[in-house]
Design an enzyme around this catalytic site. Structure first.
Site, PDB file in Angstrom:
ATOM      1  N   TRP A 498       0.820  -1.215   0.000  1.00  0.00           N
ATOM      2  CA  TRP A 498       0.000   0.000   0.000  1.00  0.00           C
ATOM      3  C   TRP A 498       0.852   1.262   0.000  1.00  0.00           C
ATOM      4  O   TRP A 498       0.508   2.253  -0.640  1.00  0.00           O
ATOM      5  CB  TRP A 498      -0.917  -0.022   1.230  1.00  0.00           C
ATOM      6  CG  TRP A 498      -1.614   1.278   1.453  1.00  0.00           C
ATOM      7  CD1 TRP A 498      -2.785   1.692   0.900  1.00  0.00           C
ATOM      8  CD2 TRP A 498      -1.158   2.358   2.278  1.00  0.00           C
ATOM      9  NE1 TRP A 498      -3.095   2.963   1.332  1.00  0.00           N
ATOM     10  CE2 TRP A 498      -2.105   3.390   2.178  1.00  0.00           C
ATOM     11  CE3 TRP A 498      -0.041   2.543   3.092  1.00  0.00           C
ATOM     12  CZ2 TRP A 498      -1.973   4.587   2.863  1.00  0.00           C
ATOM     13  CZ3 TRP A 498       0.098   3.746   3.771  1.00  0.00           C
ATOM     14  CH2 TRP A 498      -0.869   4.744   3.654  1.00  0.00           C
ATOM     15  N   ASN A 499       1.963   1.235   0.693  1.00  0.00           N
ATOM     16  CA  ASN A 499       2.874   2.376   0.714  1.00  0.00           C
ATOM     17  C   ASN A 499       3.708   2.339  -0.558  1.00  0.00           C
ATOM     18  O   ASN A 499       4.735   1.677  -0.635  1.00  0.00           O
ATOM     19  CB  ASN A 499       3.765   2.308   1.965  1.00  0.00           C
ATOM     20  CG  ASN A 499       4.602   3.561   2.147  1.00  0.00           C
ATOM     21  OD1 ASN A 499       4.897   4.260   1.185  1.00  0.00           O
ATOM     22  ND2 ASN A 499       4.986   3.832   3.380  1.00  0.00           N
ATOM     23  N   ASP A 500       3.262   3.066  -1.569  1.00  0.00           N
ATOM     24  CA  ASP A 500       3.923   3.039  -2.866  1.00  0.00           C
ATOM     25  C   ASP A 500       5.358   3.541  -2.812  1.00  0.00           C
ATOM     26  O   ASP A 500       6.118   3.345  -3.768  1.00  0.00           O
ATOM     27  CB  ASP A 500       3.145   3.901  -3.870  1.00  0.00           C
ATOM     28  CG  ASP A 500       1.918   3.194  -4.422  1.00  0.00           C
ATOM     29  OD1 ASP A 500       1.985   1.969  -4.594  1.00  0.00           O
ATOM     30  OD2 ASP A 500       0.904   3.865  -4.665  1.00  0.00           O
ATOM     31  N   CYS A 501       5.717   4.205  -1.742  1.00  0.00           N
ATOM     32  CA  CYS A 501       7.053   4.798  -1.656  1.00  0.00           C
ATOM     33  C   CYS A 501       8.034   3.951  -0.858  1.00  0.00           C
ATOM     34  O   CYS A 501       9.186   4.343  -0.690  1.00  0.00           O
ATOM     35  CB  CYS A 501       6.962   6.197  -1.053  1.00  0.00           C
ATOM     36  SG  CYS A 501       6.002   7.338  -2.069  1.00  0.00           S
ATOM     37  N   ASN A 503       9.949   1.172  -1.506  1.00  0.00           N
ATOM     38  CA  ASN A 503      10.331   0.419  -2.704  1.00  0.00           C
ATOM     39  C   ASN A 503      11.555  -0.439  -2.393  1.00  0.00           C
ATOM     40  O   ASN A 503      12.691  -0.059  -2.652  1.00  0.00           O
ATOM     41  CB  ASN A 503      10.627   1.373  -3.862  1.00  0.00           C
ATOM     42  CG  ASN A 503       9.560   2.439  -4.026  1.00  0.00           C
ATOM     43  OD1 ASN A 503       9.833   3.621  -3.897  1.00  0.00           O
ATOM     44  ND2 ASN A 503       8.337   2.013  -4.298  1.00  0.00           N
TER      45      ASN A 503
END
Length: 828
Positions: A498-501, A503
């Site tokens: 969910w936390n696209d950042c 990575n």
């Protein structure tokens, strides 16, 4: 619901909440009284395909279905000054020029109000005793924006006035429109026929659509060439045609086409005149593009304009719009002790949920409409806030989303609303995506009882040859986790969860790379504790569904995997005082006491507790106490703490933000409701409601100047406690925050929760809240629920009565459609 139509400007209330505006609950409007808001405050017009964004100074743009490929009007993001470009009007009296929404002329107004309502915006302004009343809306079932403009002379002498309209056509593809000038400066085509201005760029080639802008009055002139109207070196504030007092009757040939009507008239003492402008979109079938003589087929455009060519017709359309919204909102209404809570639950939160459902994250004043389509994850979550209002459209959306899934359970991260096909430019491998389909489908079935949706044939990757039942898609979603586990038995994170950042498989030193589309690690090590919590939380519903449908073997198989995941969290996901966030590509923990920065994250605390992990051994309360101590502050709960102060290639984009902003220590409002729900699961109604009030717009209105974005809707992010500007918001409107906050407050704090077999009544409220009443429409029946809390508890249904008869437990059965039932609930 009433839409104000009086010609007299409503008085400013003495108890206005801020210097910029106030809530008008009677009319379900937010009233802006100063055009110079801290940031443009916008509204959304349209409900089913044709949409307009409109700011409090009439900035914004219009499109049909897809903000990238069917953009009608041009808008320049990040412009100077901000919010330049829109659908404008200029009123000229002698040498005095002003605009109903203040911009673009920016002449000081004697009076100004912008009343943003549900699906419409109304501008009330005056200058030199000329009063303007402008209402903009998209009628139901219509591919057009209607603008009703009234001018009134409030003096005892006649006035000679001029009125100019203005909009700038976009050459359909909004991205190409702003880049491909060597072509676009030669393609623009227009046609003027009476009071109708047609935008027909590329219509004679591949397109079957055109746009038009009309007015229900004879005009004294027009302009369709931007340079001729503005002057080459002028901005929108002082067009050359307006300052000289006459239109140029220009016809655009390439360059930048516009549409401007010129009207010249006199208003007698006390007289009011009215004009109806219509901005429409028309599609003609291939065999009906042209008339017999080879001209543009205008039949549909002329009919659309005729449908709204009088004040009476517009009034009827506005009334129908009001009825539409009232019918939607009536599905859930609360009467409680706090006006702000009522305002959020009854009006603004539901309204924002509908807007977010329509747009996902695709088009706002922070999303240009060209950078992304509808999100797989986003759209599934958005359904949580609307399924009770629009179950039929929710059903269609679920099937559309499922069709972008692959046979292995993975899914395109985004898809285009025009084609409903996956966005290959972004691709897949965001490993949380598949699980959200389970959540949205189960939310829909609990709300509607429509188990038949599970038998619908849905293609994988939009390929009919690969079609299978929706239930098979849910199984594929479940098994995508089962088949993608890391060394600790936890789910692999892929590009991100969910936390696209965050990575963990992208190690980038190249500033030209995108973190979210660059994956240069094999991805067999980095794991997500958050996905582990999701897997159990949504997987339990999947098991319950299997048992409900008689799929006993599948239920037992799934339960074994859930138990194995719970064991993996126990062994490898607990860090002593909170749940770990993840393991990186080297197998090192993230969100741990062992980390100097990013020691604790919000996401696993919410999802592991929502999964039931730690509820029976005290770890849930310990984790929530850690959240309260380390993450919570006045403006919400920050995503992680301490924030990162240097770039970590092994963590990706999260560490590129300055501390306190976005995913690096900002209040990511989307995830705050997970903690609210978790607090209700441990029975802490006081803390759950406290967290709710830190974010809910009606409770934050006192921070309007600091907050900057609209005080009537949620923002994606509020700057965190380590930021330079703590409390300042960004990315308003299109955020999963709306759906999750609505879900949290209605189903867990107020505690009226749909199940397969009825409505579960399980409030968890502040001990000081003595009661409330809820009207809930559920599967066609109406439940009038009255909750009393004389003992001052937070949670616990002591007794419940239905239609005067005591019933056991706290589950209300499914009643017959169109029936009405009184429910009394005693907490204790």
């Amino acid at each position: 619901m009433k839409i104000t139509t009086s010609k007299k400007m409503p008085e400013k209330p003495p108890n206005k909440q801020t210097e910029f505006g106030y809530f008008d609950d009677e009319h379900k409007e937010y009233v802006i009284i100063d055009p110079k808001t801290p940031y443009p405050w916008i509204n959304y017009l349209g409900n089913d395909g044709f949409y307009s964004l409109i700011s409090n100074t009439t900035g914004g743009y219009t499109f049909y279905k897809d903000a990238k490929f069917r953009r009608l009007t041009r808008y320049r993001y990040n412009n100077v000054p901000v919010d330049s470009g829109g659908k404008y009007f200029y009123i000229r009296e002698g040498g005095c020029v002003w605009s109903p929404g203040w911009k673009p002329a920016q002449a000081p107004l004697d009076q100004y109000q912008c009343r943003h309502g549900l699906g419409y915006s109304r501008f009330l302004s005056s200058k030199r005793q000329v009063h303007c009343d402008l209402t903009c809306f998209v009628p139901l079932g219509t591919r057009a924006e209607v603008q009703r403009l009234r001018l009134s002379n409030r003096t005892e002498a006649p006035k000679k006035l001029q009125l100019y309209s203005l909009l700038e056509w976009c050459l359909w593809n909004a991205e190409d429109d702003m880049t491909n000038f060597q072509r676009n400066f030669s393609t623009g085509e227009v046609e003027v026929d009476g009071s109708h201005i047609y935008h027909k760029t590329e219509y004679r080639e591949r397109r079957d659509h055109y746009a038009f802008y009309s007015v229900n009055s004879e005009i004294q002139g027009f302009d369709t060439d931007r340079e001729a109207f503005l002057g080459l070196y002028n901005g929108f504030e002082a067009p050359e045609a307006v300052t000289r007092g006459r239109a140029g009757n220009s016809i655009a040939h390439g360059w930048s086409p516009i549409a401007s009507h010129f009207l010249e008239f006199e208003l007698g003492p006390g007289e009011t005149k009215e004009w109806i402008f219509v901005l429409g979109y028309v599609e003609n079938p291939a065999g009906e593009k042209w008339t017999a003589d080879g001209g543009l087929n205008k039949t549909r455009a002329l009919q659309m304009a005729a449908d709204f060519d009088s004040g009476e017709k517009v009034t009827r359309a506005l009334a129908a719009l009001a009825d539409y919204w009232q019918n939607l909102l009536d599905a859930y209404q609360i009467s409680g002790p706090d006006t702000r809570l009522n305002r959020m639950v009854n009006i603004w939160n539901q309204y924002q949920c509908m807007v977010t459902f329509n747009f996902s994250r695709s088009a706002s004043f922070f999303e240009s409409g060209i950078g992304r389509g509808m999100g797989f994850r986003d759209s599934n979550q958005d359904l949580l806030g609307v399924v009770h209002m629009i179950p039929e459209r929710a059903r269609e959306r679920i099937l559309d989303i499922a069709a972008t899934q692959f046979e292995d359970g993975s899914a395109y991260h985004q898809y285009q609303p025009l084609t409903k096909r996956g966005n290959a430019a972004i691709g897949k491998n965001f490993n949380d995506d598949p699980l959200w389909l389970i959540q949205s489908t189960l939310a829909y079935i609990k709300e509607t009882g429509d188990f038949d949706i599970l038998e619908e044939s849905v293609p994988f990757d939009n390929d009919p040859a690969k079609a299978n039942s929706l239930f098979a898609h849910l199984t594929a979603s479940f098994d995508h986790v089962v088949n993608n586990l890391g060394p600790h038995g936890l789910p692999l994170i892929g590009r991100a969860d969910w936390n696209d950042c965050l990575n963990l498989n992208c190690f980038s030193q190249d500033p030209n790379e995108s973190f979210q589309t660059t994956e240069n690690r094999a991805g067999e090590v980095a794991e997500s504790v958050m996905i582990a919590g999701m897997f159990i939380a949504f997987g339990r519903d999947y098991v319950a569904l299997c048992r409900h449908r008689g799929h006993t073997e599948e239920a037992e198989r799934a339960e074994r995997h859930l138990q194995a995941m719970a064991t993996a969290i126990d062994r490898h996901g607990w860090d002593g005082d909170w749940f770990l966030r993840a393991y990186d590509a080297a197998g090192k923990p993230i969100g741990s006491h062992a980390n100097r920065q990013g020691r604790i994250f919000i996401e696993p605390q919410g999802f592991c507790i929502m999964a039931g992990v730690g509820l029976d051994d005290g770890r849930a309360r310990t984790a929530l106490d850690s959240v309260n101590k380390l993450l919570a502050y006045e403006h919400g709960i920050v995503l992680n703490y301490p924030a990162y102060t240097q770039y970590h290639p092994e963590y990706g984009e999260i560490s590129t933000y300055p501390q306190g902003y976005k995913e690096n220590g900002g209040v990511f409002c989307h995830s705050n409701p997970w903690i609210m729900i978790a607090e209700t699961l441990v029975g802490n109604g006081d803390r759950a409601f406290d967290y709710y009030t830190r974010l809910a717009p009606a409770f934050r209105e006192k921070h309007a100047a600091l907050h900057k974005t609209e005080p009537y809707v949620y923002a994606q992010m509020i700057a965190g406690k380590e930021a330079a500007t703590p409390g300042q918001a960004k990315n308003s409107w299109l955020t999963g925050t709306a759906a999750w906050n609505y879900y949290a407050v209605t189903q867990f704090i107020l505690g009226v929760r749909p199940t397969f077999d009825g409505l579960l009544i399980d409030p968890c409220i502040p001990a000081a809240m003595k009661g409330f009443q809820i009207t809930r429409k559920f599967r066609g029946a109406t439940y009038e629920i009255s909750v009393a809390n004389p003992a001052g508890v937070s949670r616990g249904v002591q007794q419940m009565w239905v239609d005067g008869t005591a019933v056991a437990g706290n589950l209300l059965p499914v009643f017959a459609p169109r029936s009405y039932h009184r429910v009394e609930v005693l907490l204790g």
